[in-house]
Design a protein around this motif. Sequence first.
Motif, PDB file in Angstrom:
ATOM      1  N   UNK A 208      46.260  38.844  39.680  1.00 44.37           N
ATOM      2  CA  UNK A 208      47.322  37.878  39.955  1.00 44.37           C
ATOM      3  C   UNK A 208      47.242  36.694  38.996  1.00 44.37           C
ATOM      4  N   UNK A 209      46.044  36.137  38.815  1.00 38.16           N
ATOM      5  CA  UNK A 209      45.878  34.993  37.923  1.00 38.16           C
ATOM      6  C   UNK A 209      46.281  35.357  36.491  1.00 38.16           C
ATOM      7  N   UNK A 210      45.896  36.551  36.050  1.00 38.81           N
ATOM      8  CA  UNK A 210      46.205  36.950  34.680  1.00 38.81           C
ATOM      9  C   UNK A 210      47.710  37.149  34.482  1.00 38.81           C
ATOM     10  N   UNK A 211      48.376  37.736  35.471  1.00 36.97           N
ATOM     11  CA  UNK A 211      49.836  37.876  35.395  1.00 36.97           C
ATOM     12  C   UNK A 211      50.511  36.513  35.384  1.00 36.97           C
ATOM     13  N   UNK A 213      49.516  33.683  34.289  1.00 39.31           N
ATOM     14  CA  UNK A 213      49.392  32.965  33.021  1.00 39.31           C
ATOM     15  C   UNK A 213      50.078  33.699  31.880  1.00 39.31           C
ATOM     16  N   UNK A 214      49.829  35.000  31.735  1.00 39.67           N
ATOM     17  CA  UNK A 214      50.357  35.758  30.599  1.00 39.67           C
ATOM     18  C   UNK A 214      51.884  35.826  30.603  1.00 39.67           C
ATOM     19  N   UNK A 215      52.492  35.859  31.798  1.00 44.88           N
ATOM     20  CA  UNK A 215      53.942  35.980  31.889  1.00 44.88           C
ATOM     21  C   UNK A 215      54.631  34.645  32.189  1.00 44.88           C
ATOM     22  N   UNK A 216      53.855  33.571  32.277  1.00 45.73           N
ATOM     23  CA  UNK A 216      54.398  32.237  32.572  1.00 45.73           C
ATOM     24  C   UNK A 216      55.243  32.230  33.842  1.00 45.73           C
ATOM     25  N   UNK A 217      54.823  32.997  34.851  1.00 40.90           N
ATOM     26  CA  UNK A 217      55.648  33.188  36.035  1.00 40.90           C
ATOM     27  C   UNK A 217      55.820  31.919  36.868  1.00 40.90           C
ATOM     28  N   UNK A 218      54.896  30.989  36.759  1.00 41.86           N
ATOM     29  CA  UNK A 218      54.996  29.767  37.560  1.00 41.86           C
ATOM     30  C   UNK A 218      56.176  28.899  37.138  1.00 41.86           C
ATOM     31  N   UNK A 219      56.801  29.204  35.991  1.00 42.90           N
ATOM     32  CA  UNK A 219      57.936  28.427  35.512  1.00 42.90           C
ATOM     33  C   UNK A 219      59.260  28.881  36.132  1.00 42.90           C
ATOM     34  N   UNK A 349      43.483  44.344  31.307  1.00 45.27           N
ATOM     35  CA  UNK A 349      43.212  43.045  31.908  1.00 45.27           C
ATOM     36  C   UNK A 349      41.709  42.810  31.954  1.00 45.27           C
ATOM     37  N   UNK A 350      41.316  41.553  31.984  1.00 46.53           N
ATOM     38  CA  UNK A 350      39.905  41.234  32.136  1.00 46.53           C
ATOM     39  C   UNK A 350      39.402  41.753  33.478  1.00 46.53           C
ATOM     40  N   UNK A 351      38.259  42.391  33.454  1.00 42.57           N
ATOM     41  CA  UNK A 351      37.705  42.965  34.676  1.00 42.57           C
ATOM     42  C   UNK A 351      38.023  44.435  34.850  1.00 42.57           C
ATOM     43  N   UNK A 352      38.880  44.981  33.969  1.00 43.31           N
ATOM     44  CA  UNK A 352      39.225  46.406  34.044  1.00 43.31           C
ATOM     45  C   UNK A 352      38.589  47.144  32.874  1.00 43.31           C
ATOM     46  N   UNK A 353      37.868  48.201  33.175  1.00 39.48           N
ATOM     47  CA  UNK A 353      37.226  49.026  32.143  1.00 39.48           C
ATOM     48  C   UNK A 353      38.057  50.286  31.913  1.00 39.48           C
TER      49      UNK A 353
END
Length: 504
Positions: A208-211, A213-219, A349-353
């Motif tokens: 959720x955090x990565x989405x 930030x990467x997609x600027x969804x909070x705007x 994503x970070x945390x995914x191998x």
Amino acid sequence: MIGVIKALYRTQLLSIKGIWYLFCSIRLVGMNLMALLYVRQKLCPRQIAISENGISINYCTLYTQSEHLAAQLAIHCDIKPQQKIAIMAGNHNILVHALFALARLGADIYLLNTELSATQLRDINNNVHFDWIIHDPEITWLPPINNLPTYHENQISVYALLTALPLTHQMKIEITHFAKITVLTSGTTGRFKLARRSGQAQNFVSPFFQLLVKLNLSHYRKIYIATPIYHGFGMATLCMSVLLGATMFLTRRFEAPKACQLIAHNKIEVVTLVPLMLDRMLTYSETRLQSLRCIISGGAPITATLVKQVLDRLGRVLFNLYGTSEAGICMIASPDDLAVYPTTIGKPLKGLCTKLVAKESAANMRNELYIKCAWSTGGHYWVATGDLADKDADGYYYLNGRVDDMIVSGGENVYPFELQQCLSMHPKVKDTAVIGVDDEEFGQRLVAFIVLASDAEQTEAIIFSWLKTMVARYQMPKKVIFVDELPMTEIGKVDRKKLRQLLS
């Protein structure tokens, strides 16, 4: 981390009020989907939560009505924690109310494709043993178990319970935690698989955090969920919208003209869809899509041609996401990535191998993508995605079709996706799909369906002549069929069943 903090402040989740309401939600409704709605309706009660056919519901009303529906379902249907409740419904506000109400009751929710046949539904029920099925009224091919329509004029329904008078006495609903939400994978192929995912919040924090930030969804505050909510992509968008306090625009069925009109009229900023939906909308009216600031495509491979059209006509607003029902979002390609690598699904994503496992001999190498992350159904075990993929020297991944799409033609392993990719490079081909069919001489062969660009003229012979210099002999199609448009499923993918019907 700074980007995450800023984004959370914009959504008020990291404010003193937001943190306080989060603690209150755990005590009052439990750690489940309803907790998201509780926090959001406290932070912005008058913000519109759902807009459907011109009717709007704010977050406070959505929460109050969902609590009311939970009590009604407990009394009239005796729904209890850990009961297995299937839902077969399109995108509408009754479905959203039902999701929150069932989560509030601690029921395990199973989201089923509305296009399942009676046989497929019966087989799933024999495997799961549902306590109830909630369904749209047009779905009548149900197994002999408890069922409740979303709406019905003459009998009890979710809508009737939702609009019933409040109970004369306040009913105390048990606090529950970590109810499961299960989606169906490959539901229209006959080879279904249930992907059970825990509702534990910590499993979704990192993606959720990565989405965010990467997609600027909070705007953004207006999101059109074009994909069905019963699909993992649609369900993830619903949860994301509530977390952001955004308005969710819903339509029961995707139609490109109506979708373009909806976006233009409401100045919608974000849309989640699959490439075929995006192509239909761009073809219908690019001018009505100018308000879009974030187009989230996923669920199927995207072509370089479509990527270029979007970037040229709408600007750098396109994100290509790769995910699975087992793990949700796994990779993200940004507009800048797509400008350089048009067909990439991005990087993990970070945390995914990830790892690529060879499926064939070195002479005919194909690699299946495996993933491992804390938020997948497999936990810390490797999960086979069923997708063929490659990785370039810069670490970007690319899809190469599905493992189970392979056919054997004249002793050679052949993948429809490779021919499909090649045909999409033809300057006169607007869209294409390739399927495998039985063949008396070779065992199996490929058949190509082609949508030509407007005003283009091609014949089967011309296409064959062009392909001879592009693909191996065993990859050549048995037949080329020209169609006005590719049939589409409810999810927005190419309907291969209907393609096969064109052959008969």
